[in-house]
Enzyme design. Structure first.
Site, short mmCIF file in Angstrom:
data_model
loop_
_atom_site.label_atom_id
_atom_site.label_comp_id
_atom_site.label_asym_id
_atom_site.label_seq_id
_atom_site.Cartn_x
_atom_site.Cartn_y
_atom_site.Cartn_z
N CYS A 90 35.58 61.50 62.94
CA CYS A 90 36.18 61.99 61.61
C CYS A 90 37.83 61.10 61.01
O CYS A 90 37.35 60.30 61.01
CB CYS A 90 36.18 63.59 61.31
SG CYS A 90 36.07 64.06 60.06
N HIS A 180 31.23 65.10 64.83
CA HIS A 180 32.03 66.03 64.82
C HIS A 180 31.67 66.38 66.83
O HIS A 180 31.06 67.29 66.96
CB HIS A 180 32.29 67.02 64.88
CG HIS A 180 33.45 67.29 63.02
ND1 HIS A 180 35.46 66.34 63.55
CD2 HIS A 180 33.28 66.89 62.05
CE1 HIS A 180 35.71 66.32 62.51
NE2 HIS A 180 34.86 67.00 61.92
N GLU A 182 32.50 67.69 69.11
CA GLU A 182 33.38 68.36 69.96
C GLU A 182 33.47 69.41 69.28
O GLU A 182 33.77 70.57 70.06
CB GLU A 182 35.14 67.74 68.97
CG GLU A 182 35.80 68.30 68.11
CD GLU A 182 35.35 66.94 66.94
OE1 GLU A 182 35.98 67.54 66.41
OE2 GLU A 182 34.24 66.70 66.87
#
Length: 243
Positions: A90, A180, A182
């Site tokens: 990002c 994202h 994660e």
């Protein structure tokens, strides 16, 4: 000795999340540099085997309010030029684009909507990293800005449904992803429903409570989709670290 990755973190609520767990399970050590807490950015990787730059609410060009962005961009440029492993998530992806001569601006199509389909380009099929991800895999996207011009020599690897850059390769071992991989459901709620402003309707009409519930419901699908990306990047780091 395990290869160690330098991780640049910009905010408390934007940690390595699942990605950190997957990288350590794949044999890497993580040295998390909390830039927002005053830890200085190095000029080079030194003994680190790779660089991971995480997301954050600030913009890639917000140098006047976020003093560590300029040294982060400088470090990314050094790492990419040296052919060392890099991954930007990002904001990290946007910082790489700016550092290498591209452009980042507010998305003319509006704010990221949460769960978003991965849209690989033909170039992704032979990419060392993104080839492991199938078309249509769902990802979490929650961003105002996007890369509107890639740096010279960069390769577009995926586009979001609105046509904007979703993933790119900036060099032989350097990548950026707008989404994202994660983000856990708890991470996502910290960006949305857990904020003091959550009770007020958003000007763009996004129902953050519905989106957060959808991210929660997709927990297992998200983990299945993005653990292979972490493991593939860990392999790149490990192979580059071998003498």
């Amino acid at each position: 000795m395990k290869p160690t990755v330098l991780v640049v973190q910009h905010e408390d609520n934007c940690p390595t999340g699942w990605f950190g767990d997957w990288l350590t399970a794949a044999g890497l050590e993580l040295d998390v540099l909390e830039a927002h807490r005053g830890r200085a950015l190095p000029a080079s990787l030194g003994d680190h085997a790779g660089l991971l730059v995480l997301g954050g609410e600030m913009g890639a060009n917000d140098d006047s309010t976020t003093r560590w962005l300029a040294p982060t961009r400088a470090l990314i440029a050094t790492v990419a030029a040296g052919g060392d492993p890099f991954l930007g998530i990002c904001l990290g992806h946007q910082l790489a684009a700016v550092a290498l001569g591209g452009r980042v601006e507010p998305n003319p199509h509006g704010h990221g909507q949460g769960l978003t389909a991965f849209g690989p380009t033909p170039a992704a099929a032979s990419d060392p990293l993104l080839s492991v991800i199938p078309a249509g895999a769902i990802a979490v996207q929650w961003n105002n800005d996007v890369v509107t011009a890639l740096p010279a020599g960069a390769t577009l690897l995926a586009t979001s449904p609105d046509g904007t850059v979703q993933a790119a390769r900036f060099g032989p071992r350097a990548w950026g992803v707008q989404f994202h991989p994660e983000a856990t459901p708890a991470n996502f709620r910290s960006w949305t429903t857990d904020k003091p402003s959550a009770a007020a309707p958003r000007a763009d009409g996004i129902d953050i409570f519905a989106v957060a519930d959808a991210v929660e419901a997709a927990r297992h699908e998200l983990r299945r989709a993005w653990e292979p990306l972490a493991r593939r990047w860990a392999r790149v780091v490990t192979q580059s670290a071998r003498p």
